[in-house]
Design a protein around this motif. Structure first.
Motif, short mmCIF file in Angstrom:
data_model
loop_
_atom_site.label_atom_id
_atom_site.label_comp_id
_atom_site.label_asym_id
_atom_site.label_seq_id
_atom_site.Cartn_x
_atom_site.Cartn_y
_atom_site.Cartn_z
N PHE A 132 12.62 9.15 2.56
CA PHE A 132 13.52 8.57 1.57
C PHE A 132 14.26 9.65 0.79
CE2 PHE A 132 10.13 5.65 2.46
CZ PHE A 132 10.79 4.44 2.62
N GLU A 133 14.11 10.89 1.23
CA GLU A 133 14.78 11.99 0.54
C GLU A 133 15.85 12.59 1.45
OE1 GLU A 133 11.51 14.53 -0.42
OE2 GLU A 133 10.92 13.34 -2.18
N LYS A 134 16.67 11.69 1.99
CA LYS A 134 17.70 12.13 2.94
C LYS A 134 19.09 11.85 2.40
CE LYS A 134 15.95 9.25 5.83
NZ LYS A 134 15.52 8.45 7.01
N GLN B 179 0.83 -1.21 0.00
CA GLN B 179 0.00 0.00 0.00
C GLN B 179 0.86 1.26 0.00
OE1 GLN B 179 -2.51 -0.52 3.42
NE2 GLN B 179 -3.57 -2.30 2.55
N LYS B 180 1.93 1.22 0.81
CA LYS B 180 2.82 2.37 0.89
C LYS B 180 3.56 2.57 -0.44
CE LYS B 180 2.97 4.29 4.10
NZ LYS B 180 2.33 5.53 4.62
N ILE C 44 11.38 0.12 1.71
CA ILE C 44 10.30 0.49 2.63
C ILE C 44 10.40 -0.33 3.90
CG2 ILE C 44 7.78 0.48 2.97
CD1 ILE C 44 7.50 1.07 -0.03
N ILE C 45 10.59 -1.64 3.74
CA ILE C 45 10.73 -2.51 4.90
C ILE C 45 11.95 -2.11 5.74
CG2 ILE C 45 11.15 -4.90 5.62
CD1 ILE C 45 9.82 -5.65 2.85
N GLU D 27 13.49 0.77 5.92
CA GLU D 27 13.29 2.07 6.59
C GLU D 27 12.39 1.94 7.81
OE1 GLU D 27 13.97 6.09 7.21
OE2 GLU D 27 14.92 4.76 5.73
N ALA D 28 11.33 1.12 7.68
CA ALA D 28 10.41 0.92 8.80
C ALA D 28 11.12 0.25 9.97
CB ALA D 28 9.22 0.09 8.35
N ILE D 29 11.94 -0.74 9.68
CA ILE D 29 12.69 -1.44 10.73
C ILE D 29 13.67 -0.49 11.40
CG2 ILE D 29 14.39 -3.27 11.17
CD1 ILE D 29 13.04 -4.82 8.84
N GLN D 30 14.32 0.35 10.61
CA GLN D 30 15.28 1.31 11.17
C GLN D 30 14.58 2.33 12.07
OE1 GLN D 30 17.65 3.09 8.08
NE2 GLN D 30 18.66 1.17 7.53
N LYS D 31 13.37 2.71 11.71
CA LYS D 31 12.61 3.65 12.54
C LYS D 31 12.37 3.09 13.94
CE LYS D 31 9.78 6.84 9.78
NZ LYS D 31 9.80 7.96 10.73
N VAL D 32 12.17 1.77 14.00
CA VAL D 32 11.86 1.14 15.28
C VAL D 32 13.11 0.73 16.04
CG1 VAL D 32 10.64 -0.76 16.41
CG2 VAL D 32 9.68 0.26 14.33
#
Length: 264
Positions: free
Chosen positions: A256-258, A201-202, A217-218, A220-225
C-alpha cells in the motif's frame, strides 16, 4: 378505501385505481427495508410544507392492503397525524417487484441485500420447489442474495459494499429448487464471512484506524489475483474466494506504499 378514479397507465396499459385509504388499513410486507429515521424526518418536513403530493403504491392480497412503494411516506404521514393517504392500487402480480420501485431514496448495497434476503425467504416459504433461476425477475442481481445471507445469517456488520463488485463477477442464479438453493446461499455467505475475517485480521495487523481502508485491502487482494481492471472472473465461486483469501493473507504494508491515493 375510497376509489377516486380508474385509469390506464401509459406503458404497460394496466388498469389501476387512484384511492384514498385509511393509514391504519395498510400493512408493510416483511421483506421491505428497515425504516430510515432521517429519511422519514425529511419527508415529514416536506409533507407539512407542501402537502401529500406523491401517491404511494399498494396491492391487495386477500383482504389486506400492502405498500410496495412509499412506506417512508406512509410512516411520515402517520407521524404528523394524517388519517388517510393517497395511493395507486395495482395488480397483485406486482407484489414482489418492490426492488424496481423504491423511489423515495435509492437503497444502498446493504439495504438491497437485506431486502433480497427477506424476499428470498418469503418465496422459499411460499414454494420451496421453485427453481431459483426462474425467479430472476424478482431480484436485481444474484449477488444481493448471497450478500443478504451474509448480513442476516452470518455477520450483521458484514460490509456488503466492499464485496459487491467482486461477488458480482463470481455469483450466478442457481438452477436448483429454493429448498436446496438456500443451503448453497448459506455456504457462499459463510465463505465470504471467512474472507472478511482475514481482512479484519490484516487491518488490525496494519494498525489502521479508518474502517474504509478495509475496502482497500479487499481491492488490493483481488488485484493481486486478477489484475486491476478485471471484468470477468471465470473461476468457480469458492475457488475465486479462496484465491483472494490467500492473496489477502500475503499482503504487507509495502503493498500500500506504492503512491496509491489511500491515506494510511
Amino acid at each position: 378505501m375510497r376509489e377516486i378514479a380508474v385509469f390506464e397507465e401509459p406503458v404497460k396499459k394496466r388498469k389501476v385505481s387512484l384511492v384514498l385509504v385509511d393509514v391504519n388499513e395498510i400493512e408493510i410486507p416483511n421483506f421491505q427495508r428497515d425504516i430510515s429515521p432521517a429519511l422519514k424526518k425529511r419527508l415529514m418536513t416536506a409533507i407539512e410544507k407542501l402537502g401529500f403530493l406523491v401517491p404511494i403504491i399498494l396491492v391487495k392480497r386477500g383482504k389486506k392492503l400492502y405498500v410496495i412503494d412509499g412506506q417512508h411516506r406512509l410512516e411520515a404521514l402517520k407521524d404528523i397525524g394524517g388519517k388517510e393517504i393517497l395511493a395507486i392500487l395495482v395488480d397483485e402480480e406486482l407484489y414482489r417487484y418492490f426492488l424496481e420501485l423504491n423511489t423515495e431514496k435509492p437503497p444502498n448495497v446493504k439495504e438491497k441485500s437485506k431486502q433480497a434476503y427477506r424476499l428470498y425467504m418469503d418465496l422459499l416459504k411460499e414454494n420451496p420447489e421453485q427453481i431459483e433461476e426462474d425467479l430472476i425477475d424478482y431480484f436485481e442481481k444474484p449477488e444481493y442474495i448471497t450478500l443478504g445471507f451474509a448480513i442476516e445469517e452470518v455477520e450483521p456488520k458484514f460490509p456488503a459494499s466492499f464485496y459487491e463488485n467482486f461477488v458480482s463477477k463470481i455469483d450466478r442464479f442457481l438452477y436448483t429448487p429454493l429448498k436446496s438453493a438456500v443451503e448453497e446461499r448459506r455456504k457462499r455467505a459463510k465463505a465470504l464471512a471467512e474472507l472478511n475475517q482475514i481482512v479484519n485480521q490484516k487491518y488490525a495487523e496494519f494498525g489502521w484506524d479508518n474502517a474504509l481502508l478495509k475496502g482497500e485491502i479487499i481491492k488490493e487482494a483481488i488485484q493481486k489475483v486478477y489484475g486491476a481492471r478485471v471484468r470477468v472472473i471465470s473461476d468457480d465461486f469458492y475457488d475465486a474466494v479462496e484465491k483472494v483469501k490467500r492473496a489477502c493473507e500475503s499482503l504487507t504494508i509495502e503493498d500500500f506504499e506504492k503512491g496509491a491515493d489511500v491515506e494510511l
